[in-house]
Structure formats: structure tokens, C-alpha cells
Design an enzyme around this catalytic site. Structure first.
Site, PDB file in Angstrom:
ATOM      1  N   CYS A 121       1.500   0.497  -8.530  1.00  0.00           N
ATOM      2  CA  CYS A 121       2.884   1.130  -7.706  1.00  0.00           C
ATOM      3  C   CYS A 121       4.182   1.056  -8.832  1.00  0.00           C
ATOM      4  O   CYS A 121       5.064   1.746  -8.587  1.00  0.00           O
ATOM      5  CB  CYS A 121       3.284   0.296  -6.505  1.00  0.00           C
ATOM      6  SG  CYS A 121       3.455  -1.586  -6.788  1.00  0.00           S
ATOM      7  N   ARG A 143       2.432   6.333   3.379  1.00  0.00           N
ATOM      8  CA  ARG A 143       1.889   6.892   4.703  1.00  0.00           C
ATOM      9  C   ARG A 143       1.420   5.848   5.706  1.00  0.00           C
ATOM     10  O   ARG A 143       1.947   5.766   6.937  1.00  0.00           O
ATOM     11  CB  ARG A 143       0.892   7.716   4.596  1.00  0.00           C
ATOM     12  CG  ARG A 143       0.433   8.531   5.664  1.00  0.00           C
ATOM     13  CD  ARG A 143      -0.931   9.448   5.307  1.00  0.00           C
ATOM     14  NE  ARG A 143      -2.116   8.591   5.050  1.00  0.00           N
ATOM     15  CZ  ARG A 143      -2.883   7.895   5.882  1.00  0.00           C
ATOM     16  NH1 ARG A 143      -2.818   8.133   7.292  1.00  0.00           N
ATOM     17  NH2 ARG A 143      -3.735   7.249   5.484  1.00  0.00           N
ATOM     18  N   VAL A 144       0.701   4.887   5.320  1.00  0.00           N
ATOM     19  CA  VAL A 144       0.197   3.816   6.144  1.00  0.00           C
ATOM     20  C   VAL A 144       1.319   2.773   6.405  1.00  0.00           C
ATOM     21  O   VAL A 144       1.330   2.280   7.592  1.00  0.00           O
ATOM     22  CB  VAL A 144      -1.110   2.932   5.456  1.00  0.00           C
ATOM     23  CG1 VAL A 144      -1.451   1.944   6.400  1.00  0.00           C
ATOM     24  CG2 VAL A 144      -2.154   4.064   5.439  1.00  0.00           C
ATOM     25  N   GLY A 145       2.364   2.458   5.523  1.00  0.00           N
ATOM     26  CA  GLY A 145       3.443   1.814   5.704  1.00  0.00           C
ATOM     27  C   GLY A 145       4.183   2.155   6.825  1.00  0.00           C
ATOM     28  O   GLY A 145       4.780   1.296   7.740  1.00  0.00           O
ATOM     29  N   GLY A 190       0.920  -1.251  -0.098  1.00  0.00           N
ATOM     30  CA  GLY A 190      -0.086  -0.031  -0.148  1.00  0.00           C
ATOM     31  C   GLY A 190       0.791   1.202   0.100  1.00  0.00           C
ATOM     32  O   GLY A 190       2.339   1.126  -0.435  1.00  0.00           O
ATOM     33  N   GLU A 232       5.879  -3.372   1.110  1.00  0.00           N
ATOM     34  CA  GLU A 232       6.030  -3.089  -0.644  1.00  0.00           C
ATOM     35  C   GLU A 232       5.031  -1.799  -0.531  1.00  0.00           C
ATOM     36  O   GLU A 232       3.793  -1.901  -0.738  1.00  0.00           O
ATOM     37  CB  GLU A 232       5.655  -4.136  -1.493  1.00  0.00           C
ATOM     38  CG  GLU A 232       5.889  -4.054  -2.773  1.00  0.00           C
ATOM     39  CD  GLU A 232       4.978  -3.447  -3.619  1.00  0.00           C
ATOM     40  OE1 GLU A 232       4.999  -2.118  -3.916  1.00  0.00           O
ATOM     41  OE2 GLU A 232       4.195  -3.889  -4.415  1.00  0.00           O
TER      42      GLU A 232
END
Length: 489
Positions: free
Chosen positions: A289, A236-238, A233, A255
Site C-alpha cells: 500500500c 472495496r472490501v474495506g 486490504g 488501513e
């Protein structure tokens, strides 16, 4: 058509939420109500983790051939007419992709499962000890235990398979957190695994509302049952998930995003390059991505390449499935607004819009080609994640490589050249993979795409990352113990 009722899947059973909480899904373009989804509670999360933990000892001991058989059968099911039709409908309704995308997703996920199945025997090695004469060293690849897999919506079936297939073939059990955008699609994928014979508890499917996810996912990562985390994803969330995993000292594979550059040198086949770049930029409306987002072209090839790119882009049109459009919309109107605002910002900083209207109609954004991208622009520094391609003209190979590397993303790239020095030039580009005379949209099945750090994340979906390396040393019957005599033993 009435909305589909989407269930949790825990310990081999479809379930309602223990709290009664649900959420709804809507088609991006039409806003049609597509799903009524059971939203997991904290109790459901604990039960899913416990089911996976209880199933782990038996699944770890299932011999490789049986695991391979189950994954290959699931792959066959996904490519069956029944499953393809289910996925075509679900992907079109939940994500808004054209119908052929659902079929492509089914086949891509089947490939993931078959490639994972082929890795079933990659479990270790044996060699003589380098310290004790006559001793034998056995290096085993053993599963972690329960793995938390979190997949996104943008390539929904393919990335669901990637989040789960390698962990499963390695002997791990999985708690799979579905995307709130495409819960029905992810449910169909899990249906195929269950129908293929995956034992109860080996995979458990959880849906969560946007409101509950920030509470429940950290709760899962903190739980000792979860031994490993993988996420595909945005960065930011990673960052949040990696920080949570780090807080509890748990390994993870992240990833994340990409800002793929396509370098086109003076000696390139311009027609081939243009076709590969447009394909890499516009597939799934640029919501991948690996999408080509930046073109860095040497001046001698720039005029011809720009002409080819603009001509090809004008053949594409975004719109609803079933219309004369050949591109889908993006995932939401707010995403479309963000994409258009990035192009407008670039224009205000001196870039020239060669193709595109700087507008959006709900989630539908027409293809945009922009000349004059440069470092420091938001459209250069951040993922557009839409049907937008920026062009930068340079003079030398060294300048092209420097510009390609001027990014915090390090996922993939392409190099278009007929030079015998192509491999040497490619080796200077700081991304996890470089395609010479090929589109950035190329995940090599047996290796998989991976970032080398930065905003593209780290780790790979392979046996090495989803197993622990354990060593057993078998000593000979007669062995000397250094210093034993000195200790009086």
C-alpha cells in the site's frame, strides 16, 4: 513436495473444521499444490469467539511485564533460524516472493511485536479534578474485549503482527482471520505466539474459503462478542467491512489502499531520489500500500530524473525464485492482466511507455515506467498494485502539491528537495505521512502508517485505537453537592 496440512487454531489447539470443509492453495507461478487448508464453519467461528471471550478476563489482568515478556519471546522465536526457514519456504510457496522476502518478513514482524511490547505501560494518567476541589481523576486505558483482526497476503507476517500485537498488549483477546492466499504463513506466526507462552484462547486462528468468507465475516462482526474490528486490504472490501461494523456500531481500524506520490523538485538530489523512488515502487513487485506509484517532477529536474529512473528499472527483472530474476511475480495471472491493462489504457490516452513490454507471463509482469500520467486515467485514479511507475512533469511547486493531492488515496507520499522550505511544502500534502528525501516505503515503527481518510481508510494501530478511555473520579470525604439544599436533600 507434498502439500502442507494447515489447521484451525482454537483455544490453544490445532483443529480440523467441524464441517469437514477444506480448500487448497497453489503457488502463483508454478501452480504447485502447496496447501490443504481446514476451512472454518459457522460453529468453528462461534467456538473461536467464545474461546477468546472466556480468555479475556484473565488476560486483561495479566500484568504488563508478563505480556511484554511473551511478545518479546515471540519476536525472538520469529528471528530464530527454525522460524525464519519455515517462513522463507511458506512465503515463497504461497505468495511467490523471492526467498529473502521471507527473512525480511520475519524480522519485520519481530519488530512489530517488540514495538508493541514497549507500549505495555501506556495505560493511563492521573490529574486533579477541574470541578471538585480535592478530587482526583484517573484516566484508564482499558481493552475493548475480543478483537477481530483480518490481515492480507502482501506482507503476510508483518501485517499479521500488526493486526494482533497492539490489540494483545492492550489486553484484548483476538480472533485472527487469516488470508486465504497464505494460510500456512499465518499459521506459523500464530505458532510463534503460542510457543512464546500466550495463554489458550487469547489468540484464535481461522481460515476461510473464498466462498465462505462473505458469509462468516459479517456473522462475526454482528456477534456481540466481537467488540472491535481491524482490517488491512483493499478499499472495496474495506467499505463492506466498515459498513458492517457501522451497522452494529462497532469501532474499527481500516488501513486500505495507497497511490503514493513522489514529488521531485528542481533542487533535489536526482540520483538519490531515483534510487529511493524505484525502491519504493518495485519492492514486492509494487504490491504494498505504501508503494510509490506516481512521480510528480518539476520540469528542471525531469530529464535527469527520467534518465535515472529508466536506467534503474532496466536492472530489474521479474521471474521465478531461483532464476536470475530479482523481482517476484504478482499474486496471480488475473492480477497481472489487470496491471497490464491499466498501462495499456494509459498508453491509449496519450502516455508513453519508457520501460516495459505491455505483456505478462502468468503472474510475472516486468517493470514499467510510463511518462504522461494525468488525472482521470485509470492508472492515476486506481491502485496499480504492481511494478508500474507513472511520471507527470509540472512547472511549479504549487502545481506539484495540487497534483499529489488529486487522488482519493491519502496514505503516504514523499518529497525530494534540498529547500529549507521542505517542511512547509510537506505539510501541504494531504497524506498520513510524508517522507522528505526518503522512500514512501517507510512505516515508522513507533507510529505506524495510517490514512487520513478516503480510500486509504482511517484509524491507527496504536494503544489509543485499541483501548477505551475510562474515567474514575475519586471524590474527597467531605464534598458539597450543588443544588442539594434546594432539593431538600
Amino acid at each position: 513436495m507434498s502439500p502442507h496440512h494447515v489447521h484451525l487454531f482454537i483455544n490453544g489447539q490445532k483443529r480440523l473444521s467441524s464441517s469437514g470443509e477444506t480448500f487448497d492453495t497453489y503457488a502463483p507461478g508454478t501452480k504447485q499444490h502447496t496447501g490443504h487448508v481446514e476451512s472454518a464453519s459457522s460453529a468453528d467461528v462461534r467456538e473461536a469467539m467464545q474461546a477468546a471471550s472466556a480468555a479475556f478476563p484473565a488476560w486483561e489482568r495479566v500484568f504488563a511485564g508478563e505480556k511484554r515478556k511473551i511478545l518479546n519471546k515471540a519476536a525472538d522465536l520469529l528471528e530464530s533460524e527454525t522460524y525464519v526457514q519455515r517462513l522463507v519456504e511458506a512465503v515463497a510457496q504461497e505468495v511467490g516472493y523471492v526467498h529473502m522476502a521471507g527473512a525480511f518478513e520475519a524480522h519485520a514482524a519481530a519488530t512489530q511485536l517488540r514495538e508493541a511490547a514497549a507500549r505495555a505501560g501506556d495505560v493511563g494518567e492521573t490529574f486533579p479534578s477541574g470541578r471538585v476541589p480535592g478530587a482526583t481523576v484517573l484516566v484508564q486505558r482499558r481493552p475493548f474485549g475480543v478483537v477481530l483482526g483480518i490481515a492480507p497476503w502482501n506482507s503476510p507476517v508483518n501485517l499479521a503482527a500488526r493486526a494482533t500485537a497492539i490489540p494483545l498488549i492492550c489486553g484484548n483477546t483476538v480472533v485472527f482471520k487469516a488470508s486465504e492466499v497464505c494460510p500456512r504463513t499465518h499459521e506459523i506466526y500464530v505458532d510463534a505466539l503460542h510457543e512464546a507462552g500466550l495463554p489458550n484462547g487469547v489468540i484464535n486462528l481461522l481460515h476461510m474459503s473464498l466462498q465462505s468468507t462473505p458469509v462468516l465475516v459479517p456473522e462475526m462482526i454482528a456477534n456481540p462478542i466481537i467488540r472491535h474490528v481491524n482490517f488491512t486490504g483493499g478499499d472495496r472490501v474495506g467499505r463492506i467491512l466498515a459498513a458492517e461494523a457501522g451497522r452494529h456500531l462497532k469501532p474499527c481500524v481500516m488501513e486500505l489502499g495507497g497511490k503514493a506520490a513522489a514529488i521531485v523538485l528542481n533542487d533535489a538530489n536526482v540520483k538519490l531520489a531515483a534510487r529511493g523512488i524505484i525502491f519504493g515502487a518495485m519492492l514486492y513487485a509494487g504490491q504494498i500500500c505504501m508503494s510509490s506509484e506516481r512521480v510528480i517532477v518539476q520540469r528542471g529536474a525531469s530529464e535527469a530524473l527520467i534518465s535515472e529512473l529508466t536506467a534503474l528499472a532496466k536492472k530489474l527483472k521479474a521471474g521465478p525464485d531461483g532464476s536470475d530474476a530479482n523481482l517476484p511475480g504478482v499474486v496471480s495471472a488475473s492480477s497481472a492482466e489487470r496491471i497490464v491493462s491499466m498501462v495499456k489504457d494509459a498508453k491509449s490516452e496519450g502516455a508513453q511507455v519508457l520501460v516495459g513490454d505491455l505483456e505478462h507471463n502468468g503472474p510475472y509482469v516486468q517493470p514499467h515506467i510510463v511518462l504522461g500520467y494525468k488525472p482521470g486515467m485509470r492508472a492515476w485514479d486506481d491502485e496499480t498494485f504492481g511494478p508500474v511507475l507513472g511520471i507527470t512533469v509540472c512547472d511549479t511547486v504549487d502545481e506539484a502539491v495540487e497534483l499529489a493531492n488529486d487522488t482519493a488515496f491519502e496514505l503516504t507520499s514523499s518529497l525530494w528537495t534540498n529547500s529549507i522550505h521542505g517542511i512547509e511544502i510537506a505539510s501541504r500534502i494531504r497524506t498520513g505521512s510524508v517522507m522528505i528525501n526518503g522512500a514512501t516505503m517507510h512505516p515508522e515503527p513507533s507510529i505506524e502508517i495510517h490514512g487520513t481518510g478516503g480510500r486509504s481508510g482511517f484509524g491507527r494501530y496504536d494503544v489509543e485505537n485499541f483501548t477505551q478511555r475510562r474515567i474514575i473520579v475519586v471524590h474527597p470525604e467531605e464534598v458539597a453537592f450543588p443544588w442539594a439544599d434546594a432539593l431538600g436533600l
